[in-house]
Design an enzyme around this catalytic site. Structure first.
Site, PDB file in Angstrom:
ATOM      1  N   GLY A  25      53.037  30.596 -14.517  1.00 36.83           N
ATOM      2  CA  GLY A  25      53.028  32.010 -14.163  1.00 36.83           C
ATOM      3  C   GLY A  25      52.669  32.255 -12.715  1.00 36.83           C
ATOM      4  N   ALA A  26      53.230  31.432 -11.818  1.00 39.20           N
ATOM      5  CA  ALA A  26      52.804  31.473 -10.422  1.00 39.20           C
ATOM      6  C   ALA A  26      53.640  32.392  -9.545  1.00 39.20           C
ATOM      7  CB  ALA A  26      52.829  30.058  -9.845  1.00 39.20           C
ATOM      8  N   ASN A  27      54.508  33.208 -10.142  1.00 38.51           N
ATOM      9  CA  ASN A  27      55.379  34.040  -9.293  1.00 38.51           C
ATOM     10  C   ASN A  27      54.765  35.382  -8.913  1.00 38.51           C
ATOM     11  OD1 ASN A  27      55.573  35.248 -11.766  1.00 38.51           O
ATOM     12  ND2 ASN A  27      57.801  35.111 -11.937  1.00 38.51           N
ATOM     13  N   GLY A  29      50.715  37.921  -9.014  1.00 36.56           N
ATOM     14  CA  GLY A  29      49.332  38.097  -9.445  1.00 36.56           C
ATOM     15  C   GLY A  29      48.425  36.917  -9.169  1.00 36.56           C
ATOM     16  N   GLY A  31      48.405  33.906 -10.443  1.00 41.30           N
ATOM     17  CA  GLY A  31      49.083  32.635 -10.273  1.00 41.30           C
ATOM     18  C   GLY A  31      49.592  32.438  -8.863  1.00 41.30           C
ATOM     19  N   SER A 142      39.618  35.296 -20.651  1.00 39.04           N
ATOM     20  CA  SER A 142      39.411  36.685 -20.258  1.00 39.04           C
ATOM     21  C   SER A 142      38.088  37.172 -20.829  1.00 39.04           C
ATOM     22  CB  SER A 142      40.552  37.546 -20.812  1.00 39.04           C
ATOM     23  OG  SER A 142      40.245  38.922 -20.759  1.00 39.04           O
ATOM     24  N   TYR A 168      45.650  40.459 -28.303  1.00 40.54           N
ATOM     25  CA  TYR A 168      45.329  39.893 -27.002  1.00 40.54           C
ATOM     26  C   TYR A 168      43.954  39.228 -27.035  1.00 40.54           C
ATOM     27  CZ  TYR A 168      44.435  39.479 -21.992  1.00 40.54           C
ATOM     28  OH  TYR A 168      44.136  38.990 -20.742  1.00 40.54           O
TER      29      TYR A 168
END
Length: 296
Positions: A25-27, A29, A31, A142, A168
């Site tokens: 998820g590095a694209n 935020g 990440g 979280s 969540y």
């Protein structure tokens, strides 16, 4: 741990020259913030992302050695392809990607989307890549794990009325329990690889504004502007856990205002997140659901 851990920032990262780090998820935020800082200190950073076009755009914004590879954590076939095609060592696997408070939906394999993406996807990925990992695995949890409950009889919300917030919380509690059970198994196997967990506090990212619910999205936008710290600061706990000499099984988060913001420090976890019997049961169920066992 550094001597001045309470004031630690990404500016204190040590050199990662010659080391490979995979960030899911590095694209955007957190990440993207993590990938940017790790590349800055010399790491080869692999952006493991579902949308490679967005990944390439993100990589272009990073000054350093990057590579974009496709990974859809909501699809076990994609996870297996990613792992099968991997060669070479991975110093650090940063299990960062996640979805938050989304409407009821199913992954390609029929899992509830939040537990499937946040926990089961990373569970499968970690174990399939484990033979390549040389230093540590850091899994993002979280503060919302505190309200989480693991329902082993209905992990995928097939028999209960769906509640996006509870789903969540369950997934974030599962992340923390997975990290602890992984550390137990690594230690039992005599491995020097460490498993750690982190959380960003309340950091401004697109997670809060892509829930599919206008009320939730509005609340997220307001919270991001009024309360949240930056994504860059939110990335500090993950970066700290990825780089500092902390014991396996540790959980790192911000140190101020009930762990909502600040510099990284060891964080608190609930009794449920420390229940080793339940951790083992969740692991067994995760193996059954994904078809992936310890170390692949």
């Amino acid at each position: 741990m550094t001597n001045n851990a309470m004031a630690w920032t990404s500016g204190d990262l040590p050199s990662f020259t010659g080391r490979t780090v995979v960030v899911t998820g590095a694209n955007s935020g957190l990440g993207l913030a993590e990938a940017t800082q790790l590349a800055r200190v010399g790491a080869k950073v692999v952006l493991a992302v579902r949308d490679t076009a967005k990944g390439e755009k993100a990589a272009a914004s990073i000054d350093g050695d990057t590579e974009v590879r496709r990974l859809d954590l909501a699809d076990l076939a994609s996870i297996r392809t990613f792992a099968d095609e991997w060669t070479g060592d991975i110093a650090v696997l940063a299990n960062n990607a996640g979805v938050m408070n989304v409407p009821e939906a199913r992954t390609a394999d029929g899992f509830e989307m939040q537990i499937g993406t946040n926990h089961l996807g990373h569970f499968a990925l970690t174990n399939l890549l484990l033979p390549h990992i040389t230093d540590r695995v850091v899994t993002m949890s979280s503060m919302m794990h505190r309200g989480g409950r693991i329902d082993l009889a209905d992990l995928n919300w097939e028999h209960r009325s769906y509640n996006r917030v509870a789903a969540y919380g369950q997934s974030k509690l599962a992340n923390l329990m997975f990290s602890l059970e992984l550390q137990r198994r690594l230690a039992a196997a005599g491995s020097t690889v460490r498993s750690l967990a982190a959380h960003p506090g309340y950091a401004s990212t697109n997670l809060q504004t892509r829930t599919g619910n206008p009320v939730f999205d509005l609340g997220g936008r307001i919270g991001n502007k009024v309360i949240a710290q930056s994504a860059e600061a939110g990335a500090w706990p993950m970066l700290f856990a990825a780089s500092q000499d902390v014991p396996g099984g540790s959980y790192v988060g911000p140190d101020k205002l009930n762990e909502t913001r600040g510099h990284p420090a060891l964080a608190g976890r609930t009794a449920r997140a420390s229940d080793l019997t339940m951790c083992a049961k969740l692991w067994d169920l995760s193996e059954e659901l994904t078809g992936v066992s310890f170390g692949g």
